[in-house]
Scaffold this motif. Structure first.
Motif, PDB file in Angstrom:
ATOM      1  N   UNK A  37      -5.846  -0.765  -1.011  1.00  0.00           N
ATOM      2  CA  UNK A  37      -5.108  -2.019  -0.883  1.00  0.00           C
ATOM      3  C   UNK A  37      -4.662  -2.543  -2.245  1.00  0.00           C
ATOM      4  N   UNK A  38      -5.559  -2.415  -3.217  1.00  0.00           N
ATOM      5  CA  UNK A  38      -5.265  -2.973  -4.544  1.00  0.00           C
ATOM      6  C   UNK A  38      -4.332  -2.084  -5.357  1.00  0.00           C
ATOM      7  N   UNK A  39      -4.127  -0.861  -4.905  1.00  0.00           N
ATOM      8  CA  UNK A  39      -3.317   0.067  -5.682  1.00  0.00           C
ATOM      9  C   UNK A  39      -4.117   0.761  -6.773  1.00  0.00           C
ATOM     10  N   UNK A  40      -5.425   0.563  -6.790  1.00  0.00           N
ATOM     11  CA  UNK A  40      -6.275   1.233  -7.780  1.00  0.00           C
ATOM     12  C   UNK A  40      -6.375   2.718  -7.434  1.00  0.00           C
ATOM     13  N   UNK A  41      -6.479   3.006  -6.136  1.00  0.00           N
ATOM     14  CA  UNK A  41      -6.430   4.406  -5.680  1.00  0.00           C
ATOM     15  C   UNK A  41      -5.079   4.610  -5.000  1.00  0.00           C
ATOM     16  N   UNK A  83       0.844  -1.183   0.000  1.00  0.00           N
ATOM     17  CA  UNK A  83       0.000   0.000   0.000  1.00  0.00           C
ATOM     18  C   UNK A  83       0.884   1.239   0.000  1.00  0.00           C
ATOM     19  N   UNK A  84       0.548   2.177  -0.869  1.00  0.00           N
ATOM     20  CA  UNK A  84       1.346   3.403  -0.946  1.00  0.00           C
ATOM     21  C   UNK A  84       1.059   4.251   0.301  1.00  0.00           C
ATOM     22  N   UNK A  85       2.086   4.752   0.957  1.00  0.00           N
ATOM     23  CA  UNK A  85       1.844   5.592   2.135  1.00  0.00           C
ATOM     24  C   UNK A  85       1.052   6.848   1.755  1.00  0.00           C
ATOM     25  N   UNK A  86       0.184   7.258   2.668  1.00  0.00           N
ATOM     26  CA  UNK A  86      -0.584   8.495   2.425  1.00  0.00           C
ATOM     27  C   UNK A  86      -0.806   9.194   3.756  1.00  0.00           C
ATOM     28  N   UNK A  87      -1.080  10.492   3.669  1.00  0.00           N
ATOM     29  CA  UNK A  87      -1.404  11.253   4.878  1.00  0.00           C
ATOM     30  C   UNK A  87      -2.900  11.163   5.118  1.00  0.00           C
ATOM     31  N   UNK A  88      -3.276  11.237   6.372  1.00  0.00           N
ATOM     32  CA  UNK A  88      -4.679  11.135   6.753  1.00  0.00           C
ATOM     33  C   UNK A  88      -5.035  12.376   7.546  1.00  0.00           C
TER      34      UNK A  88
END
Lengths: 339, 695
Positions: A39-43, A1-6
């Protein structure tokens, strides 16, 4: 999963500002679709802005007899609301036909219409997909097309390599009901509030299949309004699927018959958007709602339908299936003496 | 002939001993094994179906904080034995199917391992692939044998002459789809290499057999058995896909070897299970039946076409049940394979019998219709007195009793079709069969410990009930209360046990436990002392080679088809089985209705939508690959007749894990035909295939 800010901002205005400031930001509501896609990397967003607690959870009466569904109201809650069940049964039925109890407890009014296609190639980052990766091509054309579109597609078979090709369908049941009800979408964006007719929220692929809706970046659905229906209106949602539960529609039909007999009809599982059958409605205008008349009207609606060949005989079966399902649904709504 | 055990504990519907742990969520599965400071592995998979990996850019990945190891064909250690191409992970650059393992990333978190693995740029020399099965391919070949050691082709009499001479003939082609096992628990492994010494590997692996798992790993890594321990107390389903280890187990062991002392965990994603964990080949079955006007068969033939992978051969024994099911003087069965650039097929619940009883049982229904004979009566008229394949007498064959009792319970007599409002209603029947097997190897150890009898055997409980029923068998063999018996399973520290496969687990492990119990009583009498111990091997148990041992059954289906939309619903499913003596009615019923539900799923829902253009299952997750859910199952009943079989083993048990899935799909198709008049010969039966024939 690509890291992202929340981020969990304090109010909707701040949420909109946060998303506008970051080109690769998304809103998070129930998460039933977005979290899968993370999870899938689609987003692959850089910033996820959680709005679940910011918009209203309330379902409130409008002065004109309509109903306002707060964006954070859940699918379970709306489906169980006595006002919805009594006056907009097509919506309650559509909601209950979707997903599972667990998912409906999480999914929201604002998020459900924005769920993305279930096209298996869109969801698989190892295959080309114009919707996920603009310009990469369409793997669905000539592939697994059982759940794909027959309406709103080009008159000739699309070229899988062309950047505009996309035969995906919109998967939401709720959206088909909202389309037939002429719901209105309340939106807050960087330029303030606006109202979008629900039938104009979703778009056909056109030259940019990556865009499902007309919403601009940073625009947030805050509520969906249901206009009042005349007393005595009957409505129903009929979803056709192989499996009895937890399956997306092969086709679905939302039908509304007001006392004046002017049929309103929307179709699911057949197009890139919830398909309001305006041509069929036009053919029937002023006519008695007989089986023959409905049959002729749906034939007109399907005149340009384009079956997509593919694995396991493609999806040509949807065209007769739509006609049969519309007839069966409308038959169930006619007063006894007509049916 | 054997005197069967006197049943005391056997036959009781005891609750599962592991049930409470599972309900509370405290039963430990392979991936959840509590270990110190685990690392997480994620595979890199080929995105082409055929060709060669020419370069992999791993420099950036290796430099990332939190990445512990990146293994590829270019840097992975050489395995001791790479002769099994499925297990020879990262041993070469050739790609034989899309999704093949071409690397692995080990990192501090599973999210990081996955992100890094997905981001590694791979260059390929891509070759055109060939991934589409058809019956008219010129390159179909006959394998040396088919699964479980069966002959590829058999022939007796003259089918062609019988077809030419018969009063009635039927020639039809049927097909079954590609299916994936999809147990709830994914294939998962935790692997730990001891940091010092000659190398000692512990694998907590989700497997149907800890000993076969260990044997395969020892072979591949060149280790002695003493150097490997495999632990697996609980399995969240396998359905054959965990019967032998797949490449993911070797990859995890290889990845952990790069980090001695550090446990490494790897669980396949659902999508990866559609590539790496085996599947049931699609089958094309050409059937020929010849009969007289009373329905007596003069010929029965099945010619099967199916697929395997170019990487490794697996030949499903689809034609096998036709060889023994019904009496007929002329008979033929053949198997032909297409070797394709596809993942490797393998065992899936009742390999052979499950797909192989589809064509024949629909063909029998079609013949019954042609002759205007009741389909039950047609089967009764073709009941063989001895096994037509071997000429041996049956150890017990109660197909006719199952059909008759099922007909009675189901309410078969009378009209089979009617209309109920918008629904077209019909009924159908089909036969079930499964061979009764016992494996050659299994040993049980029995010890008296603190006033309790403790047996140890490396058996597996896939959710089937072994934890519960093995104590029942042991208690009766010892002549003690079942509450005084413990049986420990799922660890190679216990004596060797065979795989939980072929419905042979209870027959095999139970036999070894009975030998051990009797040995124990012989040595220590009825009043043992603490620490007294005896063991028993299955090969010491009585063996009968003079009879043909099979379980039989009959399944009945009510199908409703919506006259407008063609939607198919099955409100009633009823099976009656002759499966020998039932050890535990509670777990047995669960196995039988589980099998029948999986058969219903095969009939109506499951199909791995194969995209030959890219060489991949398109619908590779459980949202799109539909498995029958609760809402699809109405009344479901499994019954068994009181069957005494003194030839199969000392428990009199025949094995129940697989027979439930055999014949169900044919019964559904036959019911849909009776409801609609539409005969669907290609599974699954879906509404699009019925629409053209609806009113």
């Amino acid at each position: 999963m690509k890291p992202f800010a929340y981020a969990r901002p304090g109010d909707v205005a701040e949420a909109v500002r946060d998303v506008v400031a970051e080109p690769n930001a998304v809103f998070l509501a129930g998460g039933t679709n977005l979290v899968d896609h993370l999870r899938l990397g689609v987003a692959r967003p850089d910033l996820v802005v959680d709005v679940r607690t910011l918009t209203s959870r309330e379902v409130t009466d409008l002065p004109d007899g309509g109903l306002r569904l707060g964006a954070a109201s859940t699918n379970s809650q709306v489906a169980a609301d006595p006002r919805v069940r009594e006056r907009w049964p097509v919506l309650a039925q559509a909601l209950l036909a979707g997903a599972t109890g667990q998912l409906r407890n999480m999914a929201t009014t604002g998020g459900n219409p924005l769920q993305r296609t279930r096209c298996v190639y869109f969801q698989d980052v190892t295959t080309p997909c114009n919707k996920r990766e603009p310009g990469s091509g369409c793997s669905a054309v000539g592939g697994y097309t059982r759940y794909h579109a027959v309406l709103g597609t080009p008159a000739v078979l699309p070229d899988p390599a062309a950047p505009e090709s996309c035969i995906a369908t919109h998967p939401s049941d709720m959206a088909v009901a909202l389309a037939v009800l002429d719901a209105r979408v309340q939106v807050l964006g960087p330029n303030g509030e606006r109202t979008i007719p629900f039938t104009e929220l979703h778009r056909l692929p056109g030259d940019d299949p990556s865009r499902d809706t007309v919403l601009e970046h940073g625009e947030l659905i805050t509520a969906i309004d249901l206009p009042a229906l005349p007393a005595g209106t009957r409505s129903a949602y009929r979803k056709v699927r192989d499996r009895a539960s937890y399956a997306f529609a092969l086709v679905s039909v939302a039908a509304v018959v007001p006392p004046d007999g002017e049929l309103r009809l929307a179709l699911g599982g057949v197009a890139h958007k919830p398909w309001r059958a305006t041509r069929a409605e036009e053919v029937l205008r002023g006519q008695q709602l007989t089986e023959d008349a409905v049959r002729a009207a749906i034939a007109a609606e399907l005149a340009d339908a384009q079956p997509q060949p593919g694995i396991d005989s493609g999806n040509g079966f949807k065209i007769p299936l739509v006609a049969r399902t519309v007839l069966a649904t409308v038959r169930g709504l006619l007063p006894e003496e007509q049916s | 002939m054997t005197d069967l055990l006197q049943p005391h504990a056997i036959g009781q519907d005891l609750v599962r001993r592991d049930g409470e742990l599972k309900v509370r969520g405290t039963a430990t599965y392979a991936y959840e094994t509590p270990v110190e400071h685990p690392a997480y592995a994620h595979p890199v998979q080929a995105t082409i179906a055929r060709g060669r990996v020419t370069a992999m850019d791993t420099a950036a990945a290796e430099a990332l904080d939190g990445v512990l190891a990146v293994l590829t064909p270019f840097n992975a250690e050489r395995l001791a034995d790479a002769s099994d191409a499925e297990y020879a992970v990262l041993q070469g650059q050739d790609v034989g199917f899309r999704g093949q393992l071409i690397g692995v990333v080990v990192a501090e978190t599973s999210e990081l391992a996955r992100e890094v693995a997905d981001g590694i740029a791979v260059r390929y020399d891509e070759q055109p692939h060939d991934a589409e099965l058809s019956a008219d391919r010129p390159d179909l070949y006959a394998p040396e044998q088919v699964n479980a050691g069966h002959e590829t082709d058999t022939a007796e009499g003259d089918v062609a002459a019988a077809m030419a001479a018969a009063e009635v003939t039927l020639e039809r082609t049927y097909s079954t789809a590609m299916y994936h096992n999809n147990p709830l628990e994914p294939h998962a492994t935790t692997a730990l290499w001891e940091p010092a010494g000659d190398g000692f590997l512990t694998l907590w692996d989700s497997t149907q057999g800890v000993h076969p798992d260990r044997a395969a790993v020892c072979q591949v890594f060149g280790l002695d058995q003493e150097q490997v321990r495999v632990v697996c107390p609980y399995v969240g389903g396998g359905f054959g896909s965990k019967g032998l280890p797949h490449a993911n187990v070797m990859l995890t062991a290889l990845a952990a070897r790069a980090l001695p002392g550090r446990p490494v965990k790897l669980a396949l994603t659902r999508q990866q299970m559609f590539v790496l964990a085996g599947y049931r080949t699609p089958t094309i079955q050409r059937m020929q039946l010849a009969a007289d006007s009373r329905g007596r068969l003069s010929a029965i033939a099945i010619d099967v076409v199916e697929q395997t992978s170019k990487v490794k051969e697996f030949a499903e024994q689809t034609g096998v049940p036709t060889r023994m099911m019904y009496a007929s003087p002329s008979r033929r069965s053949t198997h032909r394979l297409a070797a394709l650039d596809v993942p490797i097929p393998s065992w899936m619940r009742a390999p052979g019998e499950c797909p192989g009883m589809f064509g024949p049982e629909v063909a029998m229904d079609e013949l019954a219709e042609e002759l205007d004979i009741d389909p039950i009566e047609l089967r009764v008229r073709n009941e063989p007195e001895v096994d037509p394949e071997t000429g041996k007498p049956w150890s017990s064959r109660n197909l006719v009793r199952c059909l008759r009792e099922g007909a009675e319970r189901f309410g078969w007599s009378g009209p089979r079709a009617h209309r109920d409002g918008d629904w077209l209603v019909g009924t159908g029947v089909a036969s079930s069969v499964y061979p009764t097997m016992r494996q050659a190897t299994s040993t049980a150890n029995l010890r008296y410990e603190d006033g309790r009898y403790v047996a140890e055997i490396g058996a597996a409980d896939l959710g089937t009930g072994a934890w519960t029923i093995l104590p029942q068998i042991t208690a009766d063999a010892l002549g003690v209360d079942v509450a005084d018996v413990d049986v420990r399973i799922g660890d190679t520290r216990y004596p060797v046990a065979s795989v939980a496969g072929g419905s042979s687990g209870t027959n095999t492990w139970g036999s070894a436990l009975v030998v051990a119990a009797r040995e124990f009583r012989t040595k220590f009498g009825a009043d043992p002392r603490d620490g007294d111990e005896a063991s028993g091997d299955v090969d010491q148990a009585a063996q009968d080679d003079t009879h043909s041992p099979y379980a039989f059954g009959a399944q009945f289906v009510e199908a409703r088809v919506n006259a407008d939309t063609g939607e198919i619903r099955v409100p009633r499913l009823l099976g009656v089985f002759g499966v020998g003596r039932v050890v535990n009615p509670r777990t047995a019923r669960s196995q039988l209705i589980g099998g029948m539900t999986m058969g219903l799923s095969m009939a109506l829902h499951e199909t791995s939508a194969w995209d030959p253009r890219i060489g991949q299952v398109a619908n590779h997750d459980l949202a799109e690959y539909h498995i029958t859910v609760n809402a699809d199952v109405g009344e479901i009943e499994a019954h068994w007749i009181d069957e005494h079989d003194p030839y199969v083993n000392v428990m009199g048990s025949k094995g129940i894990g697989e027979i439930g899935i055999v014949g169900t799909a044919a019964a559904v198709v036959n019911a849909v035909h009776s409801a609609t008049g539409v005969r669907v010969r290609d599974l699954p039966v879906t509404l699009d295939k019925l629409l053209p024939g609806l009113p």
